[in-house]
Design an enzyme around this catalytic site. Structure first.
Site, PDB file in Angstrom:
ATOM      1  N   ASP A 170       0.854  -1.188   0.000  1.00 20.32           N
ATOM      2  CA  ASP A 170       0.000   0.000   0.000  1.00 20.32           C
ATOM      3  C   ASP A 170       0.891   1.240   0.000  1.00 20.32           C
ATOM      4  OD1 ASP A 170      -1.722   2.108   0.389  1.00 20.32           O
ATOM      5  OD2 ASP A 170      -2.855   1.165   2.001  1.00 20.32           O
ATOM      6  N   HIS A 175       0.161   7.976   3.609  1.00 15.61           N
ATOM      7  CA  HIS A 175       0.752   7.214   4.706  1.00 15.61           C
ATOM      8  C   HIS A 175       2.236   7.531   4.905  1.00 15.61           C
ATOM      9  CE1 HIS A 175      -2.997   5.122   4.705  1.00 15.61           C
ATOM     10  NE2 HIS A 175      -2.800   4.614   3.521  1.00 15.61           N
TER      11      HIS A 175
END
Length: 260
Positions: A170, A175
């Site tokens: 991911d 993030h």
């Protein structure tokens, strides 16, 4: 093409491979300890069932790349049904399709289903601005039942966790990049929801005297954000239900984790 036209469409089949090192990296990224030898030591390795979800990111990406929704879409929920243990390494043949597409008025919810001999995963993707196409609204949330107080515990995350988890697949910029996270209203990068969900299974398994590798069913709805380094409040019940909170507010609700 309306969002509803995607319902039931096949997204294709892929054969994906992984190594023991990939499975160990995943276990460490979701919080496995050095003494969890069945999760981090190749001589005793059992692969966490939720690792399989990292091999499926291509399926929701197909929808995104085809323009079914835009970059405002977020994952709303995840389910996982485990059929048999993942091998320590090797190849999996995965097939993917779109399930239901629900019309919530201001948004659409796309279901992406990925299946293989080892597991079935279902992603619920919440796409703001894509509702109003005249489709069915879909089921509402069940009314919260009044439960007695559950068993409390703490799920501890660590400051580098989102950066480490990115190596499992991911790579969304929210993030890791503060500029990207700021665009969604978060001043610092946030932890991946699937990482938080998997980290919670480690604590739940320990509570129950089980191995996290014995997971047979998992589900959760992503209700809030987590910042790497947060200590989260977990409440769980004997039937497998749980809720995870940050400063008292749910970050994973409607949770279920069942171990063999």
């Amino acid at each position: 093409m309306t969002p509803g036209d995607w319902a039931g469409r096949l997204l294709g089949e892929r054969t994906v491979s992984y190594t023991e090192s990939d499975a160990i990296l995943y276990a460490l990224s979701v919080g496995a300890r050095a003494d969890d030898l069945d999760l981090v030591f190749e001589d005793r390795l059992r692969v966490l069932p939720s690792f399989g979800l990292t091999l499926c990111q291509w399926a929701p990406d197909i929808l995104a790349n085809a323009g079914a929704f835009d970059n405002r879409a977020v994952q709303g929920a995840q389910t996982l049904e485990v059929h048999r243990p993942l091998p320590r390494s090797g190849e999996l043949t995965l097939s993917a399709r779109v399930g239901n597409v629900w019309d919530k008025g201001s948004a659409a919810i796309f279901e992406v289903i990925v299946e293989c001999d080892e597991f079935t995963g279902l992603w619920s993707l919440f796409a703001p601005g894509f509702g109003g196409f005249g489709g069915e609204r879909g089921p509402g949330r069940a009314v919260d039942e009044q439960r007695p107080a559950g068993t409390p515990a703490t799920v501890s995350t660590f400051p580098t966790q989102a950066a480490l988890y990115r190596l499992t697949g991911d790579r969304h910029h929210i993030h890791i990049d503060p500029e990207a996270s700021a665009r969604i209203g978060q001043p610092v990068p946030i932890l991946q929801g699937l990482c938080t969900l998997a980290a919670t299974t480690l604590v739940l398994a320990e509570q129950q005297g089980a191995s996290a590798a014995d997971l047979t069913r998992l589900q959760g709805r992503f209700s809030g954000y987590v910042v790497p380094g947060d200590d989260l409040e977990l409440e769980s019940w004997p039937d497998g239900a749980f809720e995870l909170r940050r400063d008292g507010a749910p970050v994973i609700s409607d949770g279920i984790a069942v171990f063999a």
